[in-house]
Scaffold this motif. Structure first.
Motif, PDB file in Angstrom:
ATOM      1  N   VAL A  68       0.874  -1.174   0.000  1.00  0.00           N
ATOM      2  CA  VAL A  68       0.000   0.000   0.000  1.00  0.00           C
ATOM      3  C   VAL A  68       0.909   1.222   0.000  1.00  0.00           C
ATOM      4  O   VAL A  68       1.665   1.447   0.951  1.00  0.00           O
ATOM      5  CB  VAL A  68      -0.938   0.009   1.227  1.00  0.00           C
ATOM      6  CG1 VAL A  68      -1.838   1.246   1.203  1.00  0.00           C
ATOM      7  CG2 VAL A  68      -1.788  -1.258   1.260  1.00  0.00           C
ATOM      8  N   ARG A  69       0.859   2.005  -1.082  1.00  0.00           N
ATOM      9  CA  ARG A  69       1.780   3.122  -1.243  1.00  0.00           C
ATOM     10  C   ARG A  69       1.013   4.419  -1.476  1.00  0.00           C
ATOM     11  O   ARG A  69       0.007   4.441  -2.200  1.00  0.00           O
ATOM     12  CB  ARG A  69       2.717   2.889  -2.423  1.00  0.00           C
ATOM     13  CG  ARG A  69       3.544   1.614  -2.323  1.00  0.00           C
ATOM     14  CD  ARG A  69       4.639   1.605  -3.398  1.00  0.00           C
ATOM     15  NE  ARG A  69       4.101   1.871  -4.723  1.00  0.00           N
ATOM     16  CZ  ARG A  69       3.620   0.935  -5.532  1.00  0.00           C
ATOM     17  NH1 ARG A  69       3.586  -0.321  -5.129  1.00  0.00           N
ATOM     18  NH2 ARG A  69       3.162   1.253  -6.732  1.00  0.00           N
ATOM     19  N   GLY A  70       1.483   5.482  -0.855  1.00  0.00           N
ATOM     20  CA  GLY A  70       0.827   6.765  -1.026  1.00  0.00           C
ATOM     21  C   GLY A  70       1.753   7.917  -0.709  1.00  0.00           C
ATOM     22  O   GLY A  70       2.951   7.735  -0.465  1.00  0.00           O
ATOM     23  N   GLY A  71       1.185   9.106  -0.709  1.00  0.00           N
ATOM     24  CA  GLY A  71       1.929  10.315  -0.375  1.00  0.00           C
ATOM     25  C   GLY A  71       1.140  11.123   0.634  1.00  0.00           C
ATOM     26  O   GLY A  71       0.309  10.581   1.371  1.00  0.00           O
ATOM     27  N   GLU A  72       1.385  12.403   0.652  1.00  0.00           N
ATOM     28  CA  GLU A  72       0.680  13.256   1.601  1.00  0.00           C
ATOM     29  C   GLU A  72      -0.816  13.289   1.286  1.00  0.00           C
ATOM     30  O   GLU A  72      -1.222  13.567   0.162  1.00  0.00           O
ATOM     31  CB  GLU A  72       1.256  14.676   1.546  1.00  0.00           C
ATOM     32  CG  GLU A  72       0.647  15.606   2.569  1.00  0.00           C
ATOM     33  CD  GLU A  72       1.272  16.989   2.539  1.00  0.00           C
ATOM     34  OE1 GLU A  72       0.794  17.862   3.276  1.00  0.00           O
ATOM     35  OE2 GLU A  72       2.235  17.191   1.762  1.00  0.00           O
TER      36      GLU A  72
ATOM     37  N   ALA B 174      -0.940   7.115  10.478  1.00  0.00           N
ATOM     38  CA  ALA B 174       0.035   7.945   9.769  1.00  0.00           C
ATOM     39  C   ALA B 174       1.377   7.981  10.479  1.00  0.00           C
ATOM     40  O   ALA B 174       2.435   8.058   9.842  1.00  0.00           O
ATOM     41  CB  ALA B 174      -0.525   9.357   9.610  1.00  0.00           C
ATOM     42  N   SER B 175       1.369   7.904  11.789  1.00  0.00           N
ATOM     43  CA  SER B 175       2.607   7.987  12.561  1.00  0.00           C
ATOM     44  C   SER B 175       3.464   6.729  12.458  1.00  0.00           C
ATOM     45  O   SER B 175       4.623   6.729  12.868  1.00  0.00           O
ATOM     46  CB  SER B 175       2.287   8.251  14.028  1.00  0.00           C
ATOM     47  OG  SER B 175       1.448   7.228  14.548  1.00  0.00           O
ATOM     48  N   ALA B 176       2.896   5.635  11.905  1.00  0.00           N
ATOM     49  CA  ALA B 176       3.626   4.369  11.837  1.00  0.00           C
ATOM     50  C   ALA B 176       4.428   4.206  10.556  1.00  0.00           C
ATOM     51  O   ALA B 176       5.169   3.235  10.420  1.00  0.00           O
ATOM     52  CB  ALA B 176       2.650   3.206  11.984  1.00  0.00           C
TER      53      ALA B 176
ATOM     54  N   ALA C  69      11.996  11.708   1.008  1.00  0.00           N
ATOM     55  CA  ALA C  69      12.173  13.133   0.714  1.00  0.00           C
ATOM     56  C   ALA C  69      11.031  13.693  -0.126  1.00  0.00           C
ATOM     57  O   ALA C  69      10.721  14.887  -0.072  1.00  0.00           O
ATOM     58  CB  ALA C  69      13.509  13.341  -0.002  1.00  0.00           C
ATOM     59  N   GLN C  70      10.391  12.845  -0.925  1.00  0.00           N
ATOM     60  CA  GLN C  70       9.269  13.289  -1.751  1.00  0.00           C
ATOM     61  C   GLN C  70       7.922  13.144  -1.032  1.00  0.00           C
ATOM     62  O   GLN C  70       6.867  13.376  -1.628  1.00  0.00           O
ATOM     63  CB  GLN C  70       9.224  12.489  -3.061  1.00  0.00           C
ATOM     64  CG  GLN C  70      10.326  12.842  -4.060  1.00  0.00           C
ATOM     65  CD  GLN C  70      11.679  12.299  -3.639  1.00  0.00           C
ATOM     66  OE1 GLN C  70      11.768  11.171  -3.139  1.00  0.00           O
ATOM     67  NE2 GLN C  70      12.729  13.096  -3.820  1.00  0.00           N
ATOM     68  N   GLY C  71       7.969  12.729   0.213  1.00  0.00           N
ATOM     69  CA  GLY C  71       6.739  12.566   0.976  1.00  0.00           C
ATOM     70  C   GLY C  71       6.036  11.245   0.714  1.00  0.00           C
ATOM     71  O   GLY C  71       4.896  11.052   1.144  1.00  0.00           O
ATOM     72  N   LYS C  72       6.708  10.311   0.025  1.00  0.00           N
ATOM     73  CA  LYS C  72       6.107   9.018  -0.283  1.00  0.00           C
ATOM     74  C   LYS C  72       6.324   8.043   0.869  1.00  0.00           C
ATOM     75  O   LYS C  72       7.376   8.048   1.520  1.00  0.00           O
ATOM     76  CB  LYS C  72       6.705   8.432  -1.556  1.00  0.00           C
ATOM     77  CG  LYS C  72       6.577   9.336  -2.780  1.00  0.00           C
ATOM     78  CD  LYS C  72       5.126   9.559  -3.165  1.00  0.00           C
ATOM     79  CE  LYS C  72       5.021  10.399  -4.439  1.00  0.00           C
ATOM     80  NZ  LYS C  72       3.605  10.644  -4.819  1.00  0.00           N
ATOM     81  N   TRP C  73       5.365   7.201   1.107  1.00  0.00           N
ATOM     82  CA  TRP C  73       5.439   6.202   2.168  1.00  0.00           C
ATOM     83  C   TRP C  73       4.805   4.904   1.678  1.00  0.00           C
ATOM     84  O   TRP C  73       4.104   4.875   0.656  1.00  0.00           O
ATOM     85  CB  TRP C  73       4.727   6.684   3.435  1.00  0.00           C
ATOM     86  CG  TRP C  73       3.315   7.178   3.187  1.00  0.00           C
ATOM     87  CD1 TRP C  73       2.927   8.466   3.016  1.00  0.00           C
ATOM     88  CD2 TRP C  73       2.132   6.367   3.047  1.00  0.00           C
ATOM     89  NE1 TRP C  73       1.564   8.537   2.781  1.00  0.00           N
ATOM     90  CE2 TRP C  73       1.062   7.260   2.794  1.00  0.00           C
ATOM     91  CE3 TRP C  73       1.881   5.017   3.100  1.00  0.00           C
ATOM     92  CZ2 TRP C  73      -0.259   6.805   2.595  1.00  0.00           C
ATOM     93  CZ3 TRP C  73       0.581   4.556   2.908  1.00  0.00           C
ATOM     94  CH2 TRP C  73      -0.465   5.450   2.664  1.00  0.00           C
ATOM     95  N   ALA C  74       5.009   3.821   2.419  1.00  0.00           N
ATOM     96  CA  ALA C  74       4.446   2.526   2.050  1.00  0.00           C
ATOM     97  C   ALA C  74       4.385   1.622   3.272  1.00  0.00           C
ATOM     98  O   ALA C  74       5.154   1.787   4.229  1.00  0.00           O
ATOM     99  CB  ALA C  74       5.273   1.865   0.950  1.00  0.00           C
TER     100      ALA C  74
END
Length: 245
Positions: free
Chosen positions: A148-152, A181-183, A188-193
């Motif tokens: 599951v991948r997303g950004g801001e 969100a805290s996990a 640098a681009q604000g991407k998370w997964a």
């Protein structure tokens, strides 16, 4: 029959009963042109016939009412347990509704929300996005692994929770049911997964418990006005299947 006194009782109230019930078999009109006087035909046979007719009528009414209640209840349960289709919009694998959490929500939608309890807050406080399929349109399977991948996201806070039908959390040894969100750590681009999988994974991980099917609920708290008005245009995470056991 006559010694019992029953015929006198029936004669006494016969006229009034004849008028009110408009029954013709146990009575016959008698006297004058007023039509207000009736005389009961006080024979056991006539009374028995009248009683049998009344019982048959009530049986028919009772059966009809019972069938209507059962059928109506079954239809109502089917409707309430169905999907949340009132004003539904899609955004990738996610679905939501513009009327959820608003005064415009229909009675059916309110009943569905009350049943699941997953969409109780008004839209200005939280929006709920449901995913039952991945980004390629395949049903989410608890025996598979997903990224599951997303950004801001355009809100103050978010979380993703895994459920197994009708709002039930999935039992798992890790006692994990949600990723807030805290996990997650953004680059640098604000991407998370994070990973959704039946097996233990490194980093942020949400266990499926190897259930046959599951769904994900994304809660976006205090979303922007733009998301509330146009949820189909919001930037939401993708769900990518990596493989299955």
């Amino acid at each position: 029959w006559r010694r019992s006194g029953l015929h006198r009782l029936l004669r006494k109230g016969g006229a009034r009963l004849c008028q009110r019930l408009a029954l013709s078999r146990p009575y016959r009109a008698a006297g004058g042109g007023t039509g207000r006087t009736c005389q009961i035909v006080s024979s056991p046979a006539s009374i028995g016939s009248w009683g049998a007719g009344i019982m048959k009528a009530w049986h028919r009414y009772a059966i009809t009412i019972a069938l209507a209640l059962v059928g109506g209840t079954a239809f109502a349960v089917h409707q309430v347990r169905g999907g949340l289709n009132d004003g539904r919009v899609s955004n990738g694998p996610w679905e939501t509704g513009k009327s959820f959490g608003s005064v415009d929500a229909s009675t059916l939608t309110r009943a569905k929300v009350a049943l699941s309890g997953l969409m109780a807050l008004p839209a200005k406080e939280a929006m709920y996005f449901l995913a039952t399929r991945d980004s390629d349109g395949r049903a989410l399977d608890g025996r598979c692994t997903y990224d599951v991948r997303g950004g801001e996201l355009d809100g103050r806070w978010w979380s993703v929770t895994l459920y197994q039908g009708e709002g039930w959390l999935v039992k798992n040894a890790a006692n994990r049911w949600s990723v807030p969100a805290s996990a997650v750590t953004a680059d640098a681009q604000g991407k998370w997964a994070f990973t959704v999988s039946p097996d233990t994974q490194a980093g942020s991980w949400l266990p499926t418990g190897s259930v046959k099917a599951f769904d994900l609920t994304l809660r976006l708290y205090y979303p922007s006005v733009g998301v509330i008005k146009n949820p189909e245009k919001a930037k939401l995470p993708v769900i990518e299947r990596k493989g299955c056991a």
